[in-house]
Design a protein around this motif. Structure first.
Motif, mmCIF file in Angstrom:
data_model
loop_
_atom_site.group_PDB
_atom_site.id
_atom_site.type_symbol
_atom_site.label_atom_id
_atom_site.label_comp_id
_atom_site.label_asym_id
_atom_site.label_seq_id
_atom_site.Cartn_x
_atom_site.Cartn_y
_atom_site.Cartn_z
ATOM 1 N N TRP A 40 -5.129 -24.300 -29.749
ATOM 2 C CA TRP A 40 -5.001 -24.249 -28.288
ATOM 3 C C TRP A 40 -3.624 -23.761 -27.816
ATOM 4 C CZ3 TRP A 40 -6.003 -28.843 -30.970
ATOM 5 C CH2 TRP A 40 -4.899 -29.653 -31.206
ATOM 6 N N ASP A 42 -2.195 -20.898 -27.658
ATOM 7 C CA ASP A 42 -2.194 -19.665 -26.866
ATOM 8 C C ASP A 42 -3.186 -19.693 -25.717
ATOM 9 O OD1 ASP A 42 -0.215 -18.482 -28.502
ATOM 10 O OD2 ASP A 42 -1.758 -17.995 -30.002
ATOM 11 N N GLU A 43 -3.830 -20.826 -25.490
ATOM 12 C CA GLU A 43 -4.741 -20.933 -24.363
ATOM 13 C C GLU A 43 -3.975 -21.240 -23.079
ATOM 14 O OE1 GLU A 43 -8.484 -22.654 -27.032
ATOM 15 O OE2 GLU A 43 -7.509 -23.941 -25.545
ATOM 16 N N PRO A 44 -4.524 -20.897 -21.920
ATOM 17 C CA PRO A 44 -3.849 -21.207 -20.657
ATOM 18 C C PRO A 44 -3.559 -22.701 -20.529
ATOM 19 C CG PRO A 44 -5.692 -19.717 -20.286
ATOM 20 C CD PRO A 44 -5.797 -20.170 -21.711
ATOM 21 N N GLN A 45 -2.348 -23.031 -20.104
ATOM 22 C CA GLN A 45 -1.949 -24.429 -20.016
ATOM 23 C C GLN A 45 -2.861 -25.235 -19.082
ATOM 24 O OE1 GLN A 45 0.918 -26.084 -21.676
ATOM 25 N NE2 GLN A 45 0.234 -24.358 -22.934
ATOM 26 N N MET A 47 -5.882 -25.173 -18.924
ATOM 27 C CA MET A 47 -7.105 -25.556 -19.621
ATOM 28 C C MET A 47 -6.928 -26.857 -20.404
ATOM 29 S SD MET A 47 -9.336 -23.063 -19.065
ATOM 30 C CE MET A 47 -10.499 -23.134 -20.425
ATOM 31 N N LEU A 48 -5.681 -27.294 -20.581
ATOM 32 C CA LEU A 48 -5.405 -28.484 -21.376
ATOM 33 C C LEU A 48 -5.402 -29.734 -20.498
ATOM 34 C CD1 LEU A 48 -2.497 -27.101 -23.591
ATOM 35 C CD2 LEU A 48 -4.927 -27.250 -24.164
ATOM 36 N N THR A 57 0.873 -30.015 -27.133
ATOM 37 C CA THR A 57 0.463 -28.724 -26.568
ATOM 38 C C THR A 57 0.993 -27.561 -27.401
ATOM 39 O OG1 THR A 57 2.368 -28.577 -25.070
ATOM 40 C CG2 THR A 57 0.411 -29.695 -24.236
ATOM 41 N N PRO A 266 -7.543 -31.778 -26.372
ATOM 42 C CA PRO A 266 -7.836 -30.373 -26.701
ATOM 43 C C PRO A 266 -8.440 -30.180 -28.085
ATOM 44 C CG PRO A 266 -5.538 -30.814 -27.172
ATOM 45 C CD PRO A 266 -6.111 -32.111 -26.638
#
Length: 364
Positions: A40, A42-45, A47-48, A57, A266
């Motif tokens: 997670w 590299d996923e948009p923050q 989304m967490l 994170t 996550p």
């Protein structure tokens, strides 16, 4: 992010949280990447989940825990500020045979300045680390938190241990949120024969991918006079991930087995094949480490004493070697200028290694 290199090795540090974000080792035609990076990152923050510690994170590679687990003496996130807040690069320069970098935590821990000294050497497939607490008062529990990941499992081997123990409670007791495999509490002197929650016997040296679980077990180093080591023979990756320590400094090894056993964000069941090999001087939680605990009753130190005129330091080594198969490692021994790795089938591999770095025989 800062990156530094020597011949055949490259290290990147996420200075926002002090995590070793990448370790790349080149050996012959092979490129080895022994460390794990959370899916997670590299996923948009947005989304967490809200309120996650920065160390979760940005979970990657290896990081310093100080304290290990709960920060219930001095206010800080899980695993303390060294795993969750920025570090400054103080120095990064070539040495006669490689590169050395020094980073300093922007915050203090128990009043102590915390420094991270990272060294790579030409032709050595190892990252050499030292952490130092300068000044401060009271006591601090510590652990390294290196994580490797296996696509199809692997074989685990360790320097001699005198006990393997689970705590009173599993990491994920609620079946609506996750699952676990081992019995809690339980104890064994044999890694190949540990009690499972359903009464079956679990072989902790065999990392299998056909079961989902989240487990945590503590290994107490035996008195064997050599370096403490862990070796993970990864099946698909065809390499051996090596972790080395001085048992006088870090007397326990905690294994975090994270194989899809957390079903909430996550993690979402996708954190699979991960093994944390957490060499430490700690119980679970800062307050527990400073008070009476089961490890102290077994003669195991669980914290370092700080002081205004003291520099308290400990060292650690992470590396990887190519392998033709996933044969389990039988023995790891250090001699002048080299490390010898012997497999259960009798094959031997010698690689360049600074045998003086861990200061075996020192009290730490």
């Amino acid at each position: 992010m800062v990156t530094f290199k020597a011949k055949g090795i490259s290290v990147s540090v996420d200075t926002a949280v002090g995590h070793i974000a990448d370790l790349t080792i080149e050996t012959g035609s092979r490129v080895l990447k022994p460390l794990h990076r959370a899916p997670w990152i590299d996923e948009p923050q947005e989304m967490l989940p809200q309120g996650l510690p920065d160390g979760v994170t940005r979970l990657s590679g290896d990081f310093l825990c100080a304290p290990f687990s709960r920060s219930d003496v001095e206010e800080a996130p899980l695993h303390g500020w060294p795993a969750n807040s920025p570090w400054d690069l103080i120095d990064s320069s070539a040495t006669a045979d490689g590169w050395r970098a020094t980073l300093r935590l922007q915050r203090t821990v128990m009043g102590a300045t915390v420094e991270k000294i990272l060294t790579v050497r030409d032709g050595h497939p190892f990252l050499y680390q030292e952490h130092a607490f300068i000044g401060g008062a009271g006591a601090i529990s510590v652990a390294h938190h290196p994580m490797t990941v296996m696509r199809e499992g692997g074989r685990l081997a360790f320097s001699p241990k005198r006990a393997v123990v689970t705590d009173a409670d599993p990491l994920e007791p609620d079946p609506a949120r996750g699952s676990y495999l081992l019995a809690y509490p339980a104890r064994s002197e044999d890694l190949r024969r540990f009690a499972g929650k359903d009464g079956a016997t679990v072989d902790l040296t065999d990392y299998r991918m056909d079961r989902r679980h989240e487990d945590f077990v503590t290994l107490i180093e035996a008195d064997h006079g050599g370096p403490g080591w862990a070796a993970v023979s990864r099946t698909v990756e065809r390499d051996v991930v090596l972790i080395l320590k001085n048992p006088a400094e870090l007397p326990i090894t905690m294994l975090w087995i994270s194989n899809g056993g957390r079903d909430y964000a996550p993690w979402n069941g996708r954190h699979r094949g991960v093994l944390g090999i957490e060499d430490g001087r700690s119980a679970v939680g800062h307050a527990a480490s400073l008070g009476d605990n089961w490890l102290k009753r077994e003669g195991v130190a669980t914290a370092f004493e700080l002081g205004p005129d003291r520099r308290v330091a400990f060292r650690h080594v992470i590396g990887a070697l190519p392998a033709a198969t996933d044969e389990a490692v039988q023995d790891v021994s250090a001699a002048m200028g080299q490390l010898r790795v012997t497999t259960a089938a009798g094959s031997v591999l010698d690689v360049p290694y600074d045998a003086q770095f861990l200061r075996i025989g020192s009290s730490g």
